[in-house]
Write an enzyme that holds these catalytic residues in place. Structure first.
Site, PDB file in Angstrom:
ATOM      1  N   CYS A 220     -11.082  -7.645  11.767  1.00 25.24           N
ATOM      2  CA  CYS A 220     -10.055  -7.022  10.638  1.00 25.24           C
ATOM      3  C   CYS A 220     -10.758  -5.573  12.103  1.00 25.24           C
ATOM      4  CB  CYS A 220     -10.272  -6.756   9.308  1.00 25.24           C
ATOM      5  SG  CYS A 220      -8.787  -5.468   8.585  1.00 25.24           S
TER       6      CYS A 220
ATOM      7  N   CYS B 247      -1.150   7.233   2.926  1.00 18.89           N
ATOM      8  CA  CYS B 247      -0.419   6.010   1.476  1.00 18.89           C
ATOM      9  C   CYS B 247      -1.982   6.998   1.096  1.00 18.89           C
ATOM     10  CB  CYS B 247      -1.418   4.659   1.951  1.00 18.89           C
ATOM     11  SG  CYS B 247       0.017   4.674   3.249  1.00 18.89           S
TER      12      CYS B 247
ATOM     13  N   CYS C  39      -5.254   4.620   0.285  1.00 21.25           N
ATOM     14  CA  CYS C  39      -6.511   4.444   1.351  1.00 21.25           C
ATOM     15  C   CYS C  39      -6.955   5.859   1.821  1.00 21.25           C
ATOM     16  CB  CYS C  39      -5.085   4.482   2.511  1.00 21.25           C
ATOM     17  SG  CYS C  39      -6.391   3.768   4.072  1.00 21.25           S
TER      18      CYS C  39
HETATM   19  N1  SAH Z   1      -0.878   1.266   8.302  1.00 24.55           N
HETATM   20  C1  SAH Z   1      -0.884  -0.694   8.168  1.00 24.55           C
HETATM   21  C2  SAH Z   1      -2.283  -1.533   8.862  1.00 24.55           C
HETATM   22  C3  SAH Z   1      -3.343  -0.458   8.288  1.00 24.55           C
HETATM   23  S1  SAH Z   1      -3.767  -1.222   5.809  1.00 24.55           S
HETATM   24  C4  SAH Z   1      -0.404  -1.045   7.004  1.00 24.55           C
HETATM   25  O1  SAH Z   1      -0.099   0.079   6.734  1.00 24.55           O
HETATM   26  O2  SAH Z   1      -0.129  -2.039   6.950  1.00 24.55           O
HETATM   27  C5  SAH Z   1      -3.985  -2.290   6.268  1.00 24.55           C
HETATM   28  C6  SAH Z   1      -3.061  -2.730   3.905  1.00 24.55           C
HETATM   29  O3  SAH Z   1      -4.494  -2.202   3.111  1.00 24.55           O
HETATM   30  C7  SAH Z   1      -1.876  -2.283   3.720  1.00 24.55           C
HETATM   31  O4  SAH Z   1      -1.427  -2.880   2.880  1.00 24.55           O
HETATM   32  C8  SAH Z   1      -2.644  -0.888   2.859  1.00 24.55           C
HETATM   33  O5  SAH Z   1      -1.785  -0.936   2.400  1.00 24.55           O
HETATM   34  C9  SAH Z   1      -4.415  -1.720   2.368  1.00 24.55           C
HETATM   35  N2  SAH Z   1      -5.013  -1.264   1.832  1.00 24.55           N
HETATM   36  C10 SAH Z   1      -5.540   0.148   2.210  1.00 24.55           C
HETATM   37  N3  SAH Z   1      -6.216   1.273   1.194  1.00 24.55           N
HETATM   38  C11 SAH Z   1      -6.530   0.276   0.384  1.00 24.55           C
HETATM   39  C12 SAH Z   1      -6.979   0.402  -1.403  1.00 24.55           C
HETATM   40  N4  SAH Z   1      -7.750   1.243  -1.225  1.00 24.55           N
HETATM   41  N5  SAH Z   1      -7.081  -0.940  -1.843  1.00 24.55           N
HETATM   42  C13 SAH Z   1      -5.724  -2.119  -1.766  1.00 24.55           C
HETATM   43  N6  SAH Z   1      -5.373  -2.005  -0.593  1.00 24.55           N
HETATM   44  C14 SAH Z   1      -5.293  -0.868   0.596  1.00 24.55           C
END
Ligand code: SAH
Length: 347
Positions: free
Chosen positions: A106, A117, A120
């Site tokens: 990854c 978000c 995140c």
């Molecule tokens: N920006 C891209 C890729 C990075 S995030 C995207 O939004 O897809 C990768 C994945 O991890 C995304 O689905 C995101 O929503 C998820 N993610 C981020 N933080 C998280 C968390 N604390 N718990 C579960 N999933 C999470």
């Protein structure tokens, strides 16, 4: 004069650059192979080139490579999380996950992220900069080198929004699938996006059969807006229509990621609404119990709710799996290792 980032060049571009040094074609192949197959990090290691030639290459080009700062090894499933230092001293993280079907890495696509978000950790300090193609490649190269494991699958799901770093992403993908390089199959690559419609449509035109994953996380606009600022910019219907377009163009089954958050998006009615939203789309839904981060008060859904959500989707004949939590014992969730490193070093 700034040196040229040699690892970000396609082989024909490298040939053009080397022509000006008066090198024959076979040298181009040799140098490209040192960089992308033998994975060296300096010109000194290119032992079939003369010392003179290595010196002149060193004057013209730079080999962008990452340095391991730290790594965490999961005792439960063999997952290894790496913290790498870039040449400008910024840090990024990447993860090696070992599955029965092969090893998956990854990678991050940016240093930090601007998408905001709410659940995140990667976005808390904002975006610092985009990663170069060479910096995306080198996460895989260094992991292969350090772990001694062959990497067969890639997910662009680490820190950053890959479609917000579009040109570098495309170059990275073309270099990593190059038969003269590491030759990873495009079918074994997944790019995950928070959903930027015009970029998704452009991506569909590239002729790269990679899997596209949408971070959906909600069955409707309203809930999505409360979790993801990007949803206030693009309506869900626009994003879904761009996704359908991606399927029409590439024939690749679509993936939807749905992080289950206690009391936010995990009710049975949400599952039914989600089933309706994806009805008729050739897709797979990945349910991810949200990984709590200390800066936010989002909590993981109760187990019973997760199972019930899955059951409701299955009743509607939707392909669904609950994502296995890899490396839970080493904080492998998005951006947490990098974040704790930055917190510690800036004290
Ligand atoms: N920006 C891209 C890729 C990075 S995030 C995207 O939004 O897809 C990768 C994945 O991890 C995304 O689905 C995101 O929503 C998820 N993610 C981020 N933080 C998280 C968390 N604390 N718990 C579960 N999933 C999470």
């Amino acid at each position: 004069m700034n040196k040229i980032d040699i690892k970000s060049l396609y082989i024909d571009e490298l040939a053009m650059e080397l022509k000006s040094l008066g090198l024959p074609a076979f040298r181009v192949k040799q140098i490209y192979e040192w960089l992308h197959v033998k994975l060296v990090t300096s010109f000194e290691e290119m032992t079939n080139l003369s010392k003179e030639l290595r010196e002149s290459l060193n004057e013209k080009f730079q080999i962008t490579s990452l340095q391991e700062v730290d790594s965490l090894h999961s005792a439960s499933d063999g997952t290894i999380k790496y913290l790498f230092r870039l040449m400008d001293d910024r840090v990024i993280e990447s993860v090696l996950m070992k599955y029965h079907h092969g090893n998956s890495v990854c990678i991050s696509s940016q240093v930090g992220c601007k998408m905001g978000c709410k659940f995140c950790a990667s976005t808390i300090g904002g975006k610092e900069r985009d990663l170069l193609p060479s910096e995306m490649l080198d996460q895989i190269y260094r992991i292969q080198d350090l772990s001694g494991e062959r990497v067969s699958n890639i997910v662009v799901m680490g820190t950053g929004e890959p479609l917000d770093n579009y040109d570098n992403l495309i170059r990275f993908l073309k270099l990593i699938i190059d038969p003269q390089g590491l030759n990873i199959s495009a079918r074994n690559i997944t790019v995950s996006t928070c959903g930027i419609p015009d970029k998704i449509r452009a991506f569909a035109e590239e002729g790269l059969p990679v899997t596209l994953a949408l971070s959906l996380h909600a069955p409707n606009n309203e809930i999505r807006k409360s979790m993801m600022p990007v949803a206030t910019k693009y309506e869900l219907s626009e994003v879904m229509s761009a996704f359908r377009y991606y399927y029409e163009k590439t024939g690749r089954r679509l993936t939807f990621e749905y992080s289950l958050v206690d009391g936010v998006n995990d009710e049975e009615e949400h599952a039914r609404e989600l089933a309706k939203l994806v009805k008729g789309i050739n897709c797979h839904i990945n349910l991810i119990p949200v990984n709590p981060i200390k800066e936010r008060n989002y909590r993981k859904s109760k187990n019973e709710k997760i199972q019930n959500f899955k059951f409701t989707l299955e009743k509607n004949r939707i392909n669904v799996t609950i994502r296995r939590e890899m490396g839970a014992d080493i904080d492998a969730a998005c951006g947490q290792l990098r974040k704790s490193y930055i917190d510690k070093t800036s004290l």
